[in-house]
Design a protein around this motif. Structure first.
Motif, PDB file in Angstrom:
ATOM      1  N   LEU A  95     -16.818   5.502 -50.284  1.00 37.44           N
ATOM      2  CA  LEU A  95     -15.784   6.273 -50.976  1.00 37.44           C
ATOM      3  C   LEU A  95     -15.652   7.557 -50.171  1.00 37.44           C
ATOM      4  CD1 LEU A  95     -16.875   5.994 -54.730  1.00 37.44           C
ATOM      5  CD2 LEU A  95     -15.173   4.625 -53.536  1.00 37.44           C
ATOM      6  N   SER A  96     -14.440   7.884 -49.751  1.00 37.60           N
ATOM      7  CA  SER A  96     -14.215   9.088 -48.953  1.00 37.60           C
ATOM      8  C   SER A  96     -13.185   9.969 -49.631  1.00 37.60           C
ATOM      9  CB  SER A  96     -13.714   8.733 -47.553  1.00 37.60           C
ATOM     10  OG  SER A  96     -14.667   7.954 -46.867  1.00 37.60           O
ATOM     11  N   LEU A  97     -13.426  11.267 -49.622  1.00 40.81           N
ATOM     12  CA  LEU A  97     -12.483  12.239 -50.167  1.00 40.81           C
ATOM     13  C   LEU A  97     -11.742  12.892 -49.006  1.00 40.81           C
ATOM     14  CD1 LEU A  97     -11.394  13.765 -52.668  1.00 40.81           C
ATOM     15  CD2 LEU A  97     -13.139  15.498 -52.190  1.00 40.81           C
ATOM     16  N   VAL A 110     -15.485  17.309 -56.819  1.00 38.73           N
ATOM     17  CA  VAL A 110     -15.138  15.929 -57.187  1.00 38.73           C
ATOM     18  C   VAL A 110     -16.439  15.151 -57.357  1.00 38.73           C
ATOM     19  CG1 VAL A 110     -13.944  13.824 -56.460  1.00 38.73           C
ATOM     20  CG2 VAL A 110     -12.948  16.069 -55.925  1.00 38.73           C
ATOM     21  N   GLU A 111     -16.683  14.691 -58.589  1.00 37.82           N
ATOM     22  CA  GLU A 111     -17.918  13.966 -58.909  1.00 37.82           C
ATOM     23  C   GLU A 111     -17.695  12.456 -58.840  1.00 37.82           C
ATOM     24  OE1 GLU A 111     -19.055  15.193 -62.829  1.00 37.82           O
ATOM     25  OE2 GLU A 111     -19.402  17.265 -62.218  1.00 37.82           O
ATOM     26  N   ILE A 112     -18.739  11.747 -58.405  1.00 42.47           N
ATOM     27  CA  ILE A 112     -18.706  10.280 -58.347  1.00 42.47           C
ATOM     28  C   ILE A 112     -19.793   9.736 -59.278  1.00 42.47           C
ATOM     29  CG2 ILE A 112     -19.004   8.240 -56.892  1.00 42.47           C
ATOM     30  CD1 ILE A 112     -16.504   9.872 -56.189  1.00 42.47           C
ATOM     31  N   TRP A 113     -19.379   8.884 -60.189  1.00 44.24           N
ATOM     32  CA  TRP A 113     -20.275   8.219 -61.137  1.00 44.24           C
ATOM     33  C   TRP A 113     -20.108   6.717 -60.973  1.00 44.24           C
ATOM     34  CZ3 TRP A 113     -22.999  11.104 -64.965  1.00 44.24           C
ATOM     35  CH2 TRP A 113     -22.711  12.475 -64.977  1.00 44.24           C
ATOM     36  N   ARG A 138     -14.482  12.143 -61.212  1.00 45.88           N
ATOM     37  CA  ARG A 138     -14.074  13.299 -62.010  1.00 45.88           C
ATOM     38  C   ARG A 138     -13.579  14.391 -61.068  1.00 45.88           C
ATOM     39  NH1 ARG A 138     -16.597  15.440 -67.130  1.00 45.88           N
ATOM     40  NH2 ARG A 138     -18.357  14.150 -66.538  1.00 45.88           N
ATOM     41  N   VAL A 139     -12.322  14.779 -61.262  1.00 47.90           N
ATOM     42  CA  VAL A 139     -11.698  15.852 -60.490  1.00 47.90           C
ATOM     43  C   VAL A 139     -11.337  16.935 -61.499  1.00 47.90           C
ATOM     44  CG1 VAL A 139      -9.825  16.481 -58.929  1.00 47.90           C
ATOM     45  CG2 VAL A 139     -10.723  14.146 -58.910  1.00 47.90           C
ATOM     46  N   GLU A 182     -24.188   6.335 -63.959  1.00 43.50           N
ATOM     47  CA  GLU A 182     -25.130   7.085 -63.129  1.00 43.50           C
ATOM     48  C   GLU A 182     -24.374   7.976 -62.148  1.00 43.50           C
ATOM     49  OE1 GLU A 182     -28.489   6.215 -59.686  1.00 43.50           O
ATOM     50  OE2 GLU A 182     -27.705   4.549 -60.858  1.00 43.50           O
ATOM     51  N   MET A 183     -24.721   9.249 -62.154  1.00 43.66           N
ATOM     52  CA  MET A 183     -24.076  10.145 -61.214  1.00 43.66           C
ATOM     53  C   MET A 183     -24.621   9.872 -59.818  1.00 43.66           C
ATOM     54  SD  MET A 183     -23.763  14.248 -61.075  1.00 43.66           S
ATOM     55  CE  MET A 183     -22.261  14.919 -60.398  1.00 43.66           C
ATOM     56  N   LYS A 184     -23.709   9.586 -58.893  1.00 43.23           N
ATOM     57  CA  LYS A 184     -24.107   9.306 -57.515  1.00 43.23           C
ATOM     58  C   LYS A 184     -24.097  10.558 -56.665  1.00 43.23           C
ATOM     59  CE  LYS A 184     -24.950   4.999 -57.871  1.00 43.23           C
ATOM     60  NZ  LYS A 184     -26.278   4.487 -57.544  1.00 43.23           N
ATOM     61  N   GLY A 185     -23.235  11.515 -57.010  1.00 40.35           N
ATOM     62  CA  GLY A 185     -23.192  12.750 -56.246  1.00 40.35           C
ATOM     63  C   GLY A 185     -21.865  13.444 -56.402  1.00 40.35           C
ATOM     64  N   VAL A 186     -21.671  14.441 -55.550  1.00 38.60           N
ATOM     65  CA  VAL A 186     -20.493  15.284 -55.666  1.00 38.60           C
ATOM     66  C   VAL A 186     -19.963  15.662 -54.282  1.00 38.60           C
ATOM     67  CG1 VAL A 186     -21.890  17.386 -55.882  1.00 38.60           C
ATOM     68  CG2 VAL A 186     -19.582  17.354 -56.780  1.00 38.60           C
ATOM     69  N   PHE A 187     -18.645  15.652 -54.173  1.00 36.22           N
ATOM     70  CA  PHE A 187     -17.988  16.202 -52.994  1.00 36.22           C
ATOM     71  C   PHE A 187     -17.763  17.675 -53.309  1.00 36.22           C
ATOM     72  CE2 PHE A 187     -16.571  11.749 -52.810  1.00 36.22           C
ATOM     73  CZ  PHE A 187     -16.860  11.438 -51.494  1.00 36.22           C
TER      74      PHE A 187
END
Length: 143
Positions: free
Chosen positions: A34-36, A75-78, A88-89, A117-122
């Protein structure tokens, strides 16, 4: 000579535009990501266009519009148990998947079953867009 001087003075202003990308490698694979993408059209505009590129090579790649934000929008990735992802933006939520890379939809409110599960954040750190694994309080099983 004047034209050259004006051109040289404009160069720092053009450098203020944002155009960058950061990637989350799913399961540590460069082929499943997944790329932002952040793009600022004009230096005088404080808004950026945000896009999510969903990729599972060699099967699929799609670019989805996340709307606008600021250069510092987080920007959060779950990931939910089904394997789909919630993005989540700010207050906006989107759902996507990497099986076909085609499904993408804005969702209203957090799912009744939870965010997963939260994978991380941009996020932006030292002027650069990066992806960081980040756990939140009460997020069991986060890395």
């Amino acid at each position: 000579m004047r034209l050259l001087l004006l051109t040289l003075l404009a160069v720092p202003l053009l450098g203020a535009c944002v155009n960058d990308i950061a990637t989350y490698e799913i399961d540590g694979s460069r082929e499943h990501t997944l790329s932002l993408v952040r793009q600022q059209q004009y230096f005088w505009n404080d808004k950026v266009d945000l896009h999510l590129v969903v990729s599972r090579m060699p099967n699929c790649t799609r670019r989805h519009d996340l709307g606008g934000g600021t250069p510092n929008t987080r920007v959060e990735i779950w990931q939910v148990p089904s394997g789909a992802f919630i993005v989540r933006v700010g207050k906006r939520l989107y759902a996507t998947e990497t099986r076909t890379c085609e499904s993408f939809a804005r969702i209203e409110g957090e799912p009744a079953t939870g965010m997963g599960e939260m994978k991380g954040v941009f996020r932006v750190g030292q002027g650069k867009l990066t992806f960081a694994r980040e756990a939140v309080a009460g997020d069991e099983g986060a890395e």
